[in-house]
Design a protein around this motif. Sequence first.
Motif, short mmCIF file in Angstrom:
data_model
loop_
_atom_site.label_atom_id
_atom_site.label_comp_id
_atom_site.label_asym_id
_atom_site.label_seq_id
_atom_site.Cartn_x
_atom_site.Cartn_y
_atom_site.Cartn_z
N ARG A 177 0.86 -1.20 0.00
CA ARG A 177 0.00 0.00 0.00
C ARG A 177 0.89 1.24 0.00
O ARG A 177 1.49 1.60 1.00
CB ARG A 177 -0.91 0.04 1.24
N THR A 178 0.95 1.91 -1.12
CA THR A 178 1.81 3.09 -1.22
C THR A 178 1.39 4.18 -0.25
O THR A 178 2.23 4.96 0.21
CB THR A 178 1.82 3.64 -2.65
N ALA A 179 0.10 4.22 0.11
CA ALA A 179 -0.40 5.25 1.02
C ALA A 179 0.19 5.12 2.42
O ALA A 179 0.15 6.08 3.19
CB ALA A 179 -1.93 5.19 1.10
N TYR A 180 0.74 3.95 2.73
CA TYR A 180 1.28 3.74 4.08
C TYR A 180 2.80 3.90 4.13
O TYR A 180 3.39 3.89 5.22
CB TYR A 180 0.90 2.34 4.59
N ARG A 181 3.42 4.07 3.01
CA ARG A 181 4.89 4.06 2.98
C ARG A 181 5.51 5.23 3.74
O ARG A 181 6.55 5.07 4.39
CB ARG A 181 5.37 4.02 1.54
N CYS A 182 4.90 6.39 3.69
CA CYS A 182 5.43 7.53 4.42
C CYS A 182 5.40 7.26 5.92
O CYS A 182 6.39 7.51 6.63
CB CYS A 182 4.64 8.79 4.08
N THR A 183 4.30 6.73 6.41
CA THR A 183 4.19 6.38 7.83
C THR A 183 5.25 5.34 8.19
O THR A 183 5.92 5.44 9.23
CB THR A 183 2.80 5.82 8.15
N TYR A 184 5.42 4.36 7.32
CA TYR A 184 6.36 3.26 7.57
C TYR A 184 7.79 3.77 7.71
O TYR A 184 8.50 3.41 8.67
CB TYR A 184 6.26 2.26 6.42
N VAL A 185 8.25 4.60 6.79
CA VAL A 185 9.64 5.05 6.86
C VAL A 185 9.85 6.04 8.01
O VAL A 185 10.92 6.06 8.63
CB VAL A 185 10.13 5.65 5.52
N ARG A 186 8.85 6.85 8.32
CA ARG A 186 8.96 7.74 9.48
C ARG A 186 9.12 6.92 10.75
O ARG A 186 9.95 7.23 11.62
CB ARG A 186 7.74 8.65 9.57
N ALA A 187 8.32 5.86 10.86
CA ALA A 187 8.41 4.98 12.04
C ALA A 187 9.75 4.27 12.08
O ALA A 187 10.36 4.13 13.15
CB ALA A 187 7.26 3.97 12.01
N SER A 205 19.80 5.43 1.45
CA SER A 205 19.37 5.97 0.15
C SER A 205 17.88 5.77 -0.06
O SER A 205 17.17 6.69 -0.48
CB SER A 205 20.16 5.29 -0.97
N ALA A 206 17.38 4.56 0.27
CA ALA A 206 15.95 4.28 0.10
C ALA A 206 15.11 5.14 1.05
O ALA A 206 14.10 5.71 0.64
CB ALA A 206 15.69 2.80 0.35
N LEU A 207 15.54 5.23 2.30
CA LEU A 207 14.81 6.04 3.27
C LEU A 207 14.77 7.50 2.86
O LEU A 207 13.73 8.17 2.97
CB LEU A 207 15.45 5.90 4.66
N THR A 208 15.88 8.01 2.37
CA THR A 208 15.93 9.40 1.91
C THR A 208 14.94 9.64 0.78
O THR A 208 14.20 10.63 0.78
CB THR A 208 17.35 9.74 1.43
N SER A 209 14.90 8.73 -0.16
CA SER A 209 13.99 8.86 -1.30
C SER A 209 12.54 8.83 -0.85
O SER A 209 11.73 9.67 -1.27
CB SER A 209 14.26 7.72 -2.29
N TYR A 210 12.18 7.90 0.01
CA TYR A 210 10.80 7.80 0.47
C TYR A 210 10.40 9.01 1.31
O TYR A 210 9.29 9.54 1.19
CB TYR A 210 10.58 6.52 1.26
N LEU A 211 11.30 9.45 2.18
CA LEU A 211 10.99 10.62 3.02
C LEU A 211 10.83 11.88 2.20
O LEU A 211 10.00 12.74 2.50
CB LEU A 211 12.08 10.80 4.08
N ASN A 212 11.62 12.02 1.15
CA ASN A 212 11.50 13.20 0.28
C ASN A 212 10.17 13.23 -0.44
O ASN A 212 9.74 14.29 -0.90
CB ASN A 212 12.66 13.24 -0.72
N ALA A 213 9.53 12.07 -0.57
CA ALA A 213 8.23 11.99 -1.25
C ALA A 213 7.05 12.18 -0.28
O ALA A 213 5.91 12.23 -0.71
CB ALA A 213 8.10 10.65 -1.97
N CYS A 214 7.35 12.25 1.01
CA CYS A 214 6.27 12.39 2.01
C CYS A 214 5.62 13.79 1.93
O CYS A 214 6.33 14.77 1.70
CB CYS A 214 6.83 12.19 3.42
#
Length: 214
Positions: A177-187, A205-214
Amino acid sequence: MTKFYARRRLSILAALTGLIASVGLFNGPTASAALPTPVSATTARGYLASLTVRAEDRTGYNRDLFPHWITQSGACNTREVVLKRDGTNVVQDSACAATSGSWYSPYDGATWSAASDVDIDHLVPLAEAWDSGADNWTTSRRQAFANDLTRPQLIAVTDNVNQAKGDQDPATWMPSRTAYRCTYVRAWVQTKYYYGLSVDSAEKSALTSYLNAC
């Protein structure tokens, strides 16, 4: 006559309210059905920037080195507490086992009506923690990590999804679920920061990319 019926309706409503309240007391409080809210994306980016980057080392890892599902209160262990917290209308027996309820898995969007279909995921897996610095911890600190109800580290999810995740970090696995990915990486970042764990270069690198998309 009108006043009589009005009073009668009020007395019926009062009785129903009392009945609902007594049922709530019997079954316990309504479940919050939520992971403890993680820090904001901005805060997570700051935390991530401060984490040590180093290669992972799994030498000596054993899951038993992280005592988990300890007793939290009465007959309830950590798994049962999270099942109650993350479920809806959860009823538990005298041994604290969930006998009914429903569980929504934010990783894949599935809803389950049997606790046996639900796993409690260590959002940052135990093996990942070991690789990232927990090999130097005391047993009591590893126990605290494995049973942490305060940080956004434990969550009820579909069992086979949790098993497919295994010990992977966000460089190789993310919730479907892409809608949950921001919550997941923040946690994920909050938990690693709180416990002083490192990240490897691909993970950062992956965390940076996902957080930048939050």
